[in-house]
Design an enzyme around this catalytic site. Structure first.
Site, mmCIF file in Angstrom:
data_model
loop_
_atom_site.group_PDB
_atom_site.id
_atom_site.type_symbol
_atom_site.label_atom_id
_atom_site.label_comp_id
_atom_site.label_asym_id
_atom_site.label_seq_id
_atom_site.Cartn_x
_atom_site.Cartn_y
_atom_site.Cartn_z
ATOM 1 N N ASP A 51 0.830 -1.204 0.000
ATOM 2 C CA ASP A 51 0.000 0.000 0.000
ATOM 3 C C ASP A 51 0.867 1.257 0.000
ATOM 4 O O ASP A 51 0.363 2.367 -0.104
ATOM 5 C CB ASP A 51 -1.001 0.003 1.152
ATOM 6 C CG ASP A 51 -0.355 -0.102 2.529
ATOM 7 O OD1 ASP A 51 0.889 -0.136 2.616
ATOM 8 O OD2 ASP A 51 -1.101 -0.175 3.524
ATOM 9 N N SER A 52 2.192 1.063 0.051
ATOM 10 C CA SER A 52 3.120 2.175 -0.156
ATOM 11 C C SER A 52 2.992 2.743 -1.563
ATOM 12 O O SER A 52 3.521 3.827 -1.849
ATOM 13 C CB SER A 52 4.566 1.707 0.081
ATOM 14 O OG SER A 52 4.822 0.490 -0.601
ATOM 15 N N ASP A 90 -0.874 -6.154 -0.017
ATOM 16 C CA ASP A 90 -1.367 -5.505 1.198
ATOM 17 C C ASP A 90 -2.890 -5.356 1.151
ATOM 18 O O ASP A 90 -3.439 -4.904 0.134
ATOM 19 C CB ASP A 90 -0.756 -4.107 1.350
ATOM 20 C CG ASP A 90 0.523 -4.109 2.159
ATOM 21 O OD1 ASP A 90 0.705 -5.010 2.991
ATOM 22 O OD2 ASP A 90 1.350 -3.203 1.935
ATOM 23 N N LYS A 120 -1.106 -9.440 2.987
ATOM 24 C CA LYS A 120 -0.471 -8.960 4.220
ATOM 25 C C LYS A 120 -1.452 -8.053 4.945
ATOM 26 O O LYS A 120 -2.160 -7.260 4.311
ATOM 27 C CB LYS A 120 0.829 -8.208 3.928
ATOM 28 C CG LYS A 120 1.548 -7.718 5.200
ATOM 29 C CD LYS A 120 2.978 -7.316 4.925
ATOM 30 C CE LYS A 120 3.103 -5.997 4.197
ATOM 31 N NZ LYS A 120 2.588 -4.850 5.002
ATOM 32 N N GLU A 122 -1.981 -5.601 8.628
ATOM 33 C CA GLU A 122 -1.316 -4.930 9.746
ATOM 34 C C GLU A 122 -2.075 -5.159 11.052
ATOM 35 O O GLU A 122 -3.309 -5.084 11.078
ATOM 36 C CB GLU A 122 -1.216 -3.423 9.487
ATOM 37 C CG GLU A 122 -0.302 -3.053 8.339
ATOM 38 C CD GLU A 122 -0.132 -1.544 8.190
ATOM 39 O OE1 GLU A 122 -0.612 -0.790 9.068
ATOM 40 O OE2 GLU A 122 0.473 -1.123 7.191
ATOM 41 N N GLU A 189 8.516 -3.865 11.406
ATOM 42 C CA GLU A 189 8.972 -2.585 10.876
ATOM 43 C C GLU A 189 9.430 -1.638 11.976
ATOM 44 O O GLU A 189 8.708 -1.387 12.940
ATOM 45 C CB GLU A 189 7.857 -1.912 10.059
ATOM 46 C CG GLU A 189 8.282 -0.573 9.466
ATOM 47 C CD GLU A 189 7.330 -0.050 8.409
ATOM 48 O OE1 GLU A 189 7.587 1.060 7.889
ATOM 49 O OE2 GLU A 189 6.342 -0.733 8.090
#
Length: 271
Positions: A51-52, A90, A120, A122, A189
Site C-alpha cells: 500500500d506504499s 497488502d 499482508k 497490519e 517494521e
C-alpha cells in the site's frame, strides 16, 4: 546449495525451508509489470504489492488513501510479469478493519482478480479473527507488526516502535498470536534490532524486517527507496543501491537538449 537456486517457484513451503536452513529471504515492493519482470528475473524471493503505492505511485502523504480497487490494479500488473517470485498484496486501510467478514471478502477479491499468492495485514490481537478467517479460506497471510503505517495518525510519529518494555512485550505476544493463527511470515517494521532478534528466535515462521536489524530471517525495502528514485527519504535503515533520480534526471535533460537542437532523431533514427 541455496534454496533460491533449487526451486522454480517460491511458495510458503520454500520460505519456511529457507528459515530452517538459515538462508535469508529477499523481499521488495513492486507495483507494475515492467519492474516486476526485472525484480523477478533477478531472483527476488517475495514481491510485495504494498500500500506504499499510495506514497510512491500516487503521491499521497500516507498509505491510507489507496483503495482496494487500486491495489487490485497494481497486483494484476505485477502478477502478469512473474515466473518465480511469491507475490503478496497488502490489504489496504478500510478493507478489513470493520470485521472479519469484510476482511475475507476483500481478500477473496484480491486472490480471484489478481492471481496473487497471499495477503499482508497490519496488526496483532485486534485483527486476529480476520487473520483466522482468511487462513481458514485457504489464503496465506503475512502479518505486520511494529510501525504499522496505516495507524500513523494513532502513533503520531514515524519513530522507532516498541522501545518500552510494555510495547515490546505486546509485540512479542502479538507475533505469537499471529503464528498460532496460521500466518506464514511476519514483517517487523522499525523496531530495536535485539527485539526483532528475540522474535525471530522464538518463532518458527520467517520474520522479515524493515528497519528491524540484521538478526531476522529476511529483509524488505520499498523499491523506489532502494533504487534511489526517491531523493529525500533517508531513514537510517535504508541502503540505496542506485541513484536513479539523478540518472533519470540527467537522461531526461539530455533528451530535451537533443530534441531542442534537432539532433534527435538523426538520419539513422527515421524511416
Amino acid at each position: 546449495m541455496s534454496v533460491n537456486k533449487e526451486i522454480k517457484r517460491v511458495t510458503t513451503h520454500v520460505l519456511q525451508k529457507m528459515k530452517v536452513d538459515g538462508e535469508r529471504i529477499s523481499m521488495l515492493t513492486c507495483y507494475d509489470y515492467s519492474m516486476a519482470r526485472i525484480l523477478d528475473d533477478a531472483g527476488t524471493d517475495i514481491l510485495l504489492v504494498g500500500d506504499s503505492a499510495s506514497n510512491v505511485m500516487a503521491g499521497h502523504e500516507t498509505t491510507l488513501p489507496i483503495t482496494l480497487d487500486q491495489m487490485i490494479y497494481h497486483a494484476q500488473s505485477v502478477v502478469r510479469a512473474i515466473k518465480r517470485s511469491f507475490v503478496v498484496v497488502d490489504l489496504p486501510f478500510g478493507s478489513y478493519q470493520g470485521n472479519s467478514k469484510e476482511a475475507l471478502n476483500s481478500t477473496i477479491r484480491i486472490m480471484k482478480e489478481t492471481g496473487a499468492h497471499g495477503v499482508k495485514i497490519e496488526g496483532g490481537e485486534e485483527i486476529i479473527e480476520s487473520v483466522k478467517r482468511i487462513i481458514s479460506a485457504g489464503v496465506p497471510v503475512m502479518g505486520h507488526l511494529g510501525l504499522t503505517p496505516q495507524s500513523i495518525y494513532k502513533f503520531g510519529t514515524y519513530a522507532v516502535r516498541a522501545t518500552e518494555e510494555a510495547e515490546a512485550a505486546k509485540l512479542i505476544n502479538d507475533a505469537k498470536l499471529l503464528q498460532d493463527a496460521g500466518c506464514f511470515a511476519i514483517v517487523l517494521e522499525k523496531i530495536p534490532a535485539q527485539l526483532a532478534k528475540k522474535v525471530a528466535e522464538e518463532l518458527y515462521i520467517p520474520i522479515i524486517g524493515i528497519g528491524a536489524g540484521k538478526y531476522v530471517d529476511g529483509q524488505v525495502l520499498v523499491m523506489h527507496d532502494m533504487l534511489g528514485i526517491n531523493k529525500d527519504f533517508k531513514p537510517r535503515f535504508l541502503r540505496r543501491y542506485l541513484d536513479l533520480y539523478t540518472e533519470i534526471y540527467d537522461a531526461t535533460q539530455a533528451y530535451i537538449k537533443d530534441v531542442k537542437s534537432r539532433d534527435f532523431p538523426n538520419d539513422n533514427e527515421q524511416y
